[in-house]
Design an enzyme around this catalytic site. Sequence first.
Site, PDB file in Angstrom:
ATOM      1  N   HIS A  64      15.039   8.632  -2.779  1.00  0.00           N
ATOM      2  CA  HIS A  64      13.619   8.774  -3.047  1.00  0.00           C
ATOM      3  C   HIS A  64      13.361   9.696  -4.247  1.00  0.00           C
ATOM      4  CE1 HIS A  64       9.486   8.434  -1.612  1.00  0.00           C
ATOM      5  NE2 HIS A  64       9.334   9.707  -1.910  1.00  0.00           N
ATOM      6  N   HIS A 104       4.329   3.790   0.318  1.00  0.00           N
ATOM      7  CA  HIS A 104       4.372   4.642   1.509  1.00  0.00           C
ATOM      8  C   HIS A 104       4.743   3.763   2.686  1.00  0.00           C
ATOM      9  CE1 HIS A 104       2.863   8.804   2.903  1.00  0.00           C
ATOM     10  NE2 HIS A 104       3.944   8.901   2.200  1.00  0.00           N
TER      11      HIS A 104
END
Lengths: 226, 79, 79, 580
Positions: free
Chosen positions: D51, D97
């Site tokens: 990430h 998300h």
Amino acid sequence: MKAAVIVFPGSNCDRDAAVTLEAVTGVKPAMVWHGDEALPKVDLIVLPGGFSYGDYLRSGAMAAQSPIVRAVKAEAERGVAVLGICNGFQILTETGLLPGALMRNSGLNFICRDVDLTVERADTAFTNAYTQGERVTIPIAHKDGSYFADDETLDRIEGEGQVVFRYATAGGGSGNPNGSRRDIAGLIDRSGRIMGLMPHPERAADAALGGIDGRRLFESLTRTLN
Amino acid sequence: MKARITVTLKNGVLDPQGRAIANALHSLGFGGVEDVRQGKLIEVELKATDETSAKTELDAMCRQLLANPVIENYRVELL
Amino acid sequence: MKARITVTLKNGVLDPQGRAIANALHSLGFGGVEDVRQGKLIEVELKATDETSAKTELDAMCRQLLANPVIENYRVELL
Amino acid sequence: MPATDTSVIATEELAAAHRMGAEEFRLACEKLGRAPNLTELGIISVMWSEHCSYKSSRVWLKKLPTTGPHVICGPGENAGVIDIGDGQAIIFKMESHNHPSFIEPYQGAATGVGGIMRDVFTMGARPIALLNALRFGEPDHSKTRHLVAGVVAGIGDYGNCMGVPTVGGETNFDARYNGNILVNAMCVGLADANRIFYSAAAGAGNPVVYVGSKTGRDGIHGATMASAEFDDNSQEQRPTVQVGDPFAEKLLLEACLELMAEDAILAIQDMGAAGLTSSSVEMAAKGGSGIELNLDLVPQREEGMTAYEMMLSESQERMLMVLRPGSEPLAERIFRKWELDFAVIGTTTDTGHLVLRHKGALVADLPTGILADEAPMYNRPIAPKPVPAVVAAEDVPAPNSLGDALTALIGSPHLASRRWIWEQYDHMVMDDTVVRPGSDAAVVRIHGTNKAVALTTDVTPRYCYADPFEGGKQAVAETWRNITAAGGKPLAITDCMNFGNPERPEIMAEFARAIEGMGEACRALEYPVVSGNVSLYNETNGEGILPTPAIGGVGLIADVSRVATVALKPGDDVVVLIGA
Ligand SMILES: Nc1ncnc2c1ncn2[C@@H]1O[C@H](COP(=O)(O)OP(=O)(O)O)[C@@H](O)[C@H]1O
């Protein structure tokens, strides 16, 4: 006409209201911060749309208790016109300046779209540029816009002509979007100086955005209060 | 001192949230559900140590802010 | 049979509602308020007449729909 | 976590618990010259997660064209910046998300919107539009209804409260998203071209300031979670997801913009995933400086938080800034006015290290280079699967009844009206939405001018699955067409690359080929990529999602009175079909 727009930390239609007021009246309204002590001398106070203090408990509940709204009340008592749009309408009912309450939409969801309204009163300071019974199209954008009052209150406010706008349900109207009792979209108080409505007239005041039916509300005020 | 305040809709006030929950429960197969009403629960932690004054204070909070008397009832319990 | 379900945020989960209410109570002069947490109250009317099976059913409702165990706790009381 | 998190020296097992492999752990120890303590391990594992480090994707992302005459700032900052003339700039980015939204659809989607808005206003822009690209499982899958309702309400409530119109997006359903939905949010902001704020914290001795909401134990491990595959247990694991507070974010937005009008901010970075860790490391690494923080000064929501927890917390609605020395009182006054936390928590240094103190002890001391530029980078093997033969149009049987075919198309979940979704979004607030959702691209006027931007998000995942190269190319081209059809000149794109597990060569190949296809389209159209986001490991029990490189396009309309919309206008219009 000199106007003031109250800015709560979570207001978000304050600029929209100011832009429209200036476009219609030619005068920039005063932007009054919620923490300010006093209001400038004006003819009209606008409580704009948005989420005043986050609207976490009930829409408008916390704003209704704020010092600035106490000052607005005092001005209203002195005869200054007050217009509550969307969150502003919620605040006005929470303060008791207008009767009833605005509850969660019957469909539970937030709704943003154009709705058709019937002008029930064209003889108020806020609506005299419309004609009685006229149908207009103005957007709504709210989650808590379902107007509630008990039958007795409803009968009384109807009897006293306090209903100014109704959602148009008949004859191809877009219908009641949120379950408001008696299709009530906008109300005026007994004195005729305080009005609240869920639709956003300031969003229907610029032809580039698709409609100008809301503009006449501000024109009415200019005409009356100048 | 801790208090639990429950705020519920008055009888006769339509409760779309409660109805939506009831429908959802039905479609999940909970056929035995006859009615659902939704309310708010507000838990307050108070400095006060005296029960009577706490009750008075909590009552004032409810009347001034926590419940809207046009549509809601409230109940205060000290824990 | 009637049941009262309360759904509250787990400890440590941010509760913006509760915090906003606490702030509002402070500015209204209720200085004695130390903390506020907001939750949901769900009142269910059930056909069931047997306490144990009602409890099991209510528990299943909570797990499947009424609470998200990632952030919430729930409590079931029969009334 | 144990309170004595500094006395615990990391081991391979501890590293594994942080989803860090033995190889990477060895590399970390080697670079550090010692084994990290627990706090340091937490920081390294987060910074080295997929990430934050883009370790699987970086080699490929470099192949995208990122420059052009109107590009002010390409990828690498919080968002991309393009010039729209008259001294104005558009700042925009799209971000995923996905995992949080699957676990808690309402809060996951809401905080996704909050995060992408912070990326944009950190750079000095007022957000003027939001879009979202959503992928759900089959419509009749048992979870879909609940996920759609929660995601849409979460997106709506956050954007609506912020007063930023959500003007467009796309929504698809496919069984391949049953276990991994995609929630991609895009934010578009407007700034003065000469007042853009960047994140590089150059120079020593400048105050490091924390603003926004307090830090709690939210989503600790979120950043590593966002890089890990789901398995059936992960629903039982119940990781903490963050709860958003749009009202706090609205205050943060207004306070930041107010301070940005002053000459006080040297660098600013939002605290997204891996909050305090990634923001402080990135600011120092980009500025070639160091940063020293006293964690005792961090505004905390909970008692007894450890250094480890504070550094890894993902509490929302927070920012880190480096101020010009002496401007702290001015900044503090503004943030207090907006009732936000404000704390000077450290200073920049010239050591090139991230140094953390807590309760009088030194709890971490890490060279920022290890955490940023020297993070692992992989050129993972790729194994493209054969591209299926193109189906000849003649081989597709004609429908028996065109009327029935039309009804079937209109009634299919893929083409059905999305009005139920966009009506839950305030798409008109700010009074500049000229073309509302429902058209090819939304059009938002630049306030007070006659100009407008045309905005769209597009990708067709099943094309990308059949042929990632052509699918990537097509997605870029579709945004270009949608903008053109609205009357706009396409300027630049952002992307959100949603894929499965990159350690599988066939998935890595999908990623690589999609990038190549996108790159080709961007070059042919002179339509650069200025920002983007990568979300990998979108897999459950070894089954990955369809390759989904969502593209967000921005175009400029010079004269807002000349926009085109899809609606047929009354009159004797002629319908013309153009194109190949
Ligand atoms: N999640 C969403 N949020 C907002 N608008 C959406 C969303 N999904 C679809 N829309 C809107 O619905 C319309 C139709 O969407 P789509 O079928 O993707 O259009 P197209 O295929 O023409 O690009 C577009 O205007 C789009 O912006």
